[in-house]
Motif scaffolding. Structure first.
Motif, PDB file in Angstrom:
ATOM      1  N   ASN A 142       0.570 -51.755 -57.287  1.00 48.50           N
ATOM      2  CA  ASN A 142       0.758 -51.293 -55.839  1.00 48.50           C
ATOM      3  C   ASN A 142      -0.240 -50.193 -55.660  1.00 48.50           C
ATOM      4  N   HIS A 145      -0.699 -43.546 -55.466  1.00 49.11           N
ATOM      5  CA  HIS A 145       0.143 -43.046 -54.212  1.00 49.11           C
ATOM      6  C   HIS A 145      -0.138 -41.584 -54.228  1.00 49.11           C
ATOM      7  N   LYS A 149       2.991 -42.248 -50.794  1.00 45.90           N
ATOM      8  CA  LYS A 149       2.350 -42.994 -49.662  1.00 45.90           C
ATOM      9  C   LYS A 149       1.325 -43.484 -50.399  1.00 45.90           C
ATOM     10  N   ALA A 150       1.064 -45.139 -50.074  1.00 44.01           N
ATOM     11  CA  ALA A 150      -0.069 -45.793 -50.725  1.00 44.01           C
ATOM     12  C   ALA A 150      -1.526 -44.920 -50.347  1.00 44.01           C
ATOM     13  N   LYS A 152      -5.081 -45.859 -49.380  1.00 42.43           N
ATOM     14  CA  LYS A 152      -6.196 -46.764 -49.179  1.00 42.43           C
ATOM     15  C   LYS A 152      -7.460 -46.709 -49.391  1.00 42.43           C
ATOM     16  N   TYR A 153      -8.126 -47.558 -49.529  1.00 41.71           N
ATOM     17  CA  TYR A 153      -9.629 -47.449 -49.832  1.00 41.71           C
ATOM     18  C   TYR A 153     -10.213 -46.545 -48.666  1.00 41.71           C
ATOM     19  N   ASP A 155      -9.559 -43.298 -48.171  1.00 45.59           N
ATOM     20  CA  ASP A 155      -8.569 -42.052 -47.784  1.00 45.59           C
ATOM     21  C   ASP A 155      -9.170 -41.095 -48.858  1.00 45.59           C
TER      22      ASP A 155
END
Length: 174
Positions: A142, A145, A149-150, A152-153, A155
């Motif tokens: 996954n 984090h 919270k993940a 993302k590309y 970020d």
């Protein structure tokens, strides 16, 4: 042999001052209330805290959160190993491995088939990263984090103790 003298027990109120002092003495900021919170969570069975001692002297601890705050583990009912700490003078002697196995065995006794953990991404966590892979933990797929919270590309996040990659391990069936 260090391991012959190693004892393991669940956190006791009487351990808190010794643990707090041991970390304070090496300059780590681990407030006493962390361990008081761990103890109350252990009493309510939301966390187990294993304390390792050699010849009666504190050397390490680890906790298992039975209901993880990490969404993926929480949804899949995967207990999470959290906050493994071995005092520097006791490292590289098998104590961390021993503690991880204690967590896994307790999880299996409770009927869990998978164990999880998260590890920081900076070099400070290098030994832990290697240990977890050697013990059969694999990234959960996954991604990284930040504060659960993940990421993302593209970020932007701070690179600190909150930047985590989560791992899982299938436990042997009984």
């Amino acid at each position: 042999n260090t391991m012959d003298k190693l004892t393991l027990s669940l956190l006791n109120k009487s351990d808190i001052n010794e643990i707090f002092s041991a970390f304070k003495n090496i300059g780590w900021n681990k407030p006493k209330n962390i361990y008081e919170t761990y103890l109350s969570e252990q009493l309510s069975d939301t966390r187990s805290v294993f304390v390792a001692k050699i010849d009666g002297q504190f050397c390490a601890y680890v906790t298992v959160k039975w209901k993880s705050d990490y969404k993926e583990f929480g949804q899949q009912n995967i207990p999470e190993i959290v906050d493994l700490n071995v005092l520097p003078e006791f490292r590289k002697q098998g104590i961390g491995t021993f503690l991880i196995h204690a967590c896994e065995n307790t999880a299996m006794e409770r009927g869990y088939s998978v164990m999880g953990l998260g590890v920081g991404l900076t070099a400070d966590y290098g030994n832990a990263q290697r240990l977890y892979v050697q013990l059969g933990f694999l990234p959960d797929g996954n991604g990284i984090h930040y504060k659960y919270k993940a990421v993302k590309y593209a970020d932007s996040v701070s690179v600190d103790d909150n930047l985590i990659l989560y791992f899982t391990k299938k436990l042997p069936s009984c």
